[in-house]
Scaffold this motif. Structure first.
Motif, mmCIF file in Angstrom:
data_model
loop_
_atom_site.group_PDB
_atom_site.id
_atom_site.type_symbol
_atom_site.label_atom_id
_atom_site.label_comp_id
_atom_site.label_asym_id
_atom_site.label_seq_id
_atom_site.Cartn_x
_atom_site.Cartn_y
_atom_site.Cartn_z
ATOM 1 N N UNK A 238 0.769 -1.131 0.018
ATOM 2 C CA UNK A 238 -0.012 0.137 0.132
ATOM 3 C C UNK A 238 1.038 1.182 0.022
ATOM 4 N N UNK A 239 1.876 1.242 0.638
ATOM 5 C CA UNK A 239 2.957 2.420 0.765
ATOM 6 C C UNK A 239 3.593 2.527 -0.635
ATOM 7 N N UNK A 240 3.655 1.639 -1.320
ATOM 8 C CA UNK A 240 4.475 1.613 -2.601
ATOM 9 C C UNK A 240 5.931 1.922 -2.646
ATOM 10 N N UNK A 241 6.767 1.288 -1.350
ATOM 11 C CA UNK A 241 7.905 1.924 -1.376
ATOM 12 C C UNK A 241 9.016 0.848 -1.561
ATOM 13 N N UNK A 242 9.773 1.189 -2.752
ATOM 14 C CA UNK A 242 10.648 -0.089 -3.173
ATOM 15 C C UNK A 242 11.755 -0.572 -2.158
ATOM 16 N N UNK A 243 11.916 0.400 -1.321
ATOM 17 C CA UNK A 243 13.344 0.052 -0.181
ATOM 18 C C UNK A 243 12.560 -0.569 0.861
ATOM 19 N N UNK A 244 11.308 -0.298 1.342
ATOM 20 C CA UNK A 244 10.763 -1.016 2.232
ATOM 21 C C UNK A 244 10.452 -2.530 1.885
ATOM 22 N N UNK A 245 10.035 -2.699 0.647
ATOM 23 C CA UNK A 245 9.837 -4.071 -0.129
ATOM 24 C C UNK A 245 10.900 -4.659 -0.206
ATOM 25 N N UNK A 246 12.164 -4.133 -0.610
ATOM 26 C CA UNK A 246 13.555 -4.917 -0.556
ATOM 27 C C UNK A 246 13.702 -5.592 0.612
ATOM 28 N N UNK A 247 13.632 -4.349 1.798
ATOM 29 C CA UNK A 247 13.756 -5.001 3.328
ATOM 30 C C UNK A 247 12.903 -6.293 3.385
ATOM 31 N N UNK A 248 11.737 -6.164 3.202
ATOM 32 C CA UNK A 248 10.466 -6.959 3.625
ATOM 33 C C UNK A 248 10.846 -8.557 3.356
ATOM 34 N N UNK A 249 11.269 -8.361 1.838
ATOM 35 C CA UNK A 249 11.341 -9.821 1.289
ATOM 36 C C UNK A 249 12.623 -10.700 1.644
ATOM 37 N N UNK A 250 13.436 -9.834 2.494
ATOM 38 C CA UNK A 250 14.547 -10.830 3.145
ATOM 39 C C UNK A 250 14.089 -12.052 4.238
ATOM 40 N N UNK A 251 12.646 -11.671 4.490
ATOM 41 C CA UNK A 251 12.131 -12.981 5.428
ATOM 42 C C UNK A 251 11.254 -13.727 4.551
ATOM 43 N N UNK A 264 7.586 -4.242 -7.424
ATOM 44 C CA UNK A 264 7.817 -2.790 -6.619
ATOM 45 C C UNK A 264 9.287 -2.699 -6.606
ATOM 46 N N UNK A 265 9.993 -3.974 -6.076
ATOM 47 C CA UNK A 265 11.470 -3.837 -5.893
ATOM 48 C C UNK A 265 12.168 -3.581 -7.181
ATOM 49 N N UNK A 266 11.527 -3.880 -8.205
ATOM 50 C CA UNK A 266 12.257 -3.892 -9.712
ATOM 51 C C UNK A 266 11.591 -2.647 -10.212
ATOM 52 N N UNK A 267 10.963 -1.945 -9.508
ATOM 53 C CA UNK A 267 10.586 -0.565 -10.366
ATOM 54 C C UNK A 267 9.633 -0.974 -11.570
ATOM 55 N N UNK A 268 8.953 -2.042 -11.481
ATOM 56 C CA UNK A 268 8.310 -2.453 -12.583
ATOM 57 C C UNK A 268 6.735 -1.729 -12.585
#
Length: 527
Positions: A238-251, A264-268
């Motif tokens: 919902x936030x649409x923030x690539x950096x947050x998404x990248x941190x999140x998928x580590x788990x 979102x991470x790949x900005x596509x």
């Protein structure tokens, strides 16, 4: 030469600004700003601030942030301004030279195939063929052309032979101080991480942290972690923030959210312009017949078509790979890749630069197994232009490093060295045993790493692994997993007496669970 941080930062900012200035986002922002002038809440006396607020509340500021973040993730940190451009490609001269001569070999193989088969590198398709191809675009797999004379330009094992022969010329006859005790196949002294450093880098994979892909964590009941993780994931989206998404998928990514999180991470974002661009690539495929088309076709037939998981996606693979070979925007990644796109000359104009064209147009010659980079993505994306963009981003960020010679920490040479060093350090008995019987571990694991384990792991496991590649913006996890697989099968491997027997023990990885293997190897190995 290292830059002082401030100088480095200002160079980075300048480069990002320059790259974004010509972009579509830049013109969209300008258009939005102009539109906002007509809004009642925009006052002349506070114009600048009001427009900034408008861009923030309307979500455009986020888009700009994601674009900047994407640039920072993809492009290397700037070299010293005086450094020549080839240093951005690869700082070590002997690596650049080795990559150059490997490229010559590939081209020679391609050209001799042209000559033998008497087929041009490229030709326009006759109109009737164009119509036919257009009609069966969504079922190209039904075609059974005779490809018996085509052979892959090279396979991973040919590439491994080249890497085994790499030497740093500054060290005569292997007198490399700290390196003399490295008994693996890779004989170049690159700095790779040890387990304590890897633990620090991959701290989110720790034993006391919730993970998707671990069924029975003692710390947290998995269903409790999963429900909470899904809730957080929805918030990140919902936030649409690539950096947050990248941190999140580590788990790990919940299955239902993975496609959106990766995009979102790949900005596509798959805008109408992107769909149009994809359609243009498609019409280029329809109009021109390239020799690489047959190589792509043959590769899909040899790999994905025979795979229990991926054969259903055969048609998607042709579409994506054929369009990819025509995509000149891929050429941009050669500014930070050690590789150089091959050139071909228009007939009778050999060596005359003004008649040179890149061949194939994207500069990438596919090798045996290349289609396996695309196959797993077909599980996540069913719309061809989106699938295409995701693959292209994955390629220019990660996969190109798996088939070019460089000193980059995510490059295949470093991954091989990391794998061998981890085994030699933490499983010395196993390492020496396999070496003694002529079953050097890298001979077995190389193909796994070159393909980022695609086609070797079960798909759900592969996607959990690729989550971490995206999350850490690094391919090092491939080498760690390869070492972990050997650790897991160590007891059986200690009993084999030949390379063939060792290969048999490791022939089927489809039952392996990636996350427990990584965790045990990194966090439960005594260091």
């Amino acid at each position: 030469a290292m830059l002082d941080p401030e100088r480095g930062l200002s160079l980075t900012i300048a480069r990002v600004v320059q790259r974004l200035q010509g972009s579509r986002l830049h013109s969209q922002l300008e258009r939005q700003a102009r539109v906002s002038l007509h809004k009642p809440e925009i006052k002349l006396e506070s114009l600048k601030e009001d427009i900034k607020d408008f861009l923030k509340t309307s979500g455009w500021e986020k888009k700009l942030q994601n674009a900047v973040y994407s640039e920072l993730n993809v492009f290397p940190s700037p070299c010293h301004p005086a450094a020549p451009p080839e240093h951005i490609k690869e700082p070590l001269a002997y690596m650049r030279k080795a990559q150059g001569s490997w490229e010559k070999r590939i081209l020679k193989s391609l050209n001799s195939m042209c000559t033998e088969l008497n087929i041009p590198l490229a030709q326009k398709r006759p109109v009737n063929e164009q119509k036919e191809l257009l009609n069966k675009w969504n079922e190209m797999g039904t075609d059974e052309p005779d490809l018996s004379l085509f052979r892959p330009v090279y396979a991973p094992k040919d590439f491994l032979e080249v890497l085994m022969n790499l030497r740093n010329p500054n060290y005569e006859n292997g007198e490399q101080p700290s390196f003399r005790n490295h008994l693996g196949l890779i004989q170049v002294p690159l700095k790779v991480k040890d387990i304590p450093e890897l633990k620090e880098d991959f701290s989110e994979l720790g034993l006391n942290i919730g993970q998707l892909g671990i069924d029975d964590s003692a710390q947290v009941p998995p269903e409790f972690f999963e429900n909470e993780h899904v809730r957080v994931g929805q918030k990140v989206l919902a936030e649409q923030d690539s950096a947050a998404a990248q941190q999140y998928v580590r788990q790990g990514c919940p299955t239902a959210l993975r496609a959106d999180l990766w995009a979102l991470i790949l900005n596509v974002s798959n805008q109408p312009e992107d769909i149009l661009y994809y359609e243009q690539l498609k019409s280029n495929v329809i109009q021109h017949d390239l020799l690489v088309d047959s190589l792509i076709y043959k590769d899909v037939k040899l790999t994905a078509s025979n795979d229990d998981y991926y054969f259903v996606f055969e048609d998607y693979l042709y579409q994506v790979l054929l369009c990819f070979s025509r995509d000149t925007s891929v050429l941009e990644h050669f500014t930070y890749s050690s590789a150089t796109p091959p050139k071909s000359y228009i007939r009778g104009k050999l060596g005359m630069e003004e008649y040179a064209v890149f061949y194939p147009p994207n500069g990438v010659i596919p090798f045996h197994g290349f289609s396996m980079y695309v196959a797993p993505l077909c599980f996540l994306y069913h719309e061809p232009s989106k699938l295409y963009q995701i693959f292209r981003e994955m390629y220019v960020r990660f996969f190109f490093r798996l088939h070019s010679i460089s000193s980059h920490p995510s490059g295949i040479v470093s991954l091989c060295l990391l794998f061998e060093t981890l085994l030699q350090t933490h499983l010395p008995q196993l390492f020496y045993h396999l070496r003694e019987i002529g079953a050097q571990p890298l001979r077995i694991s190389f193909k796994w790493m070159v393909r980022a384990f695609s086609g070797y792991l079960a798909t759900d496991q592969l996607l959990l692994l690729w989550d971490r590649i995206l999350g850490y913006n690094s391919l090092e996890v491939l080498a760690v997993l390869a070492a972990a697989v050997f650790a897991f099968r160590a007891v059986n491997l200690m009993e084999v007496t030949s390379l063939a027997a060792a290969e048999a023990v490791l022939a089927d990885l489809s039952t392996l669970k990636v996350m427990p293997l990584l965790q045990i190897f990194l966090f439960a190995t005594v260091t």
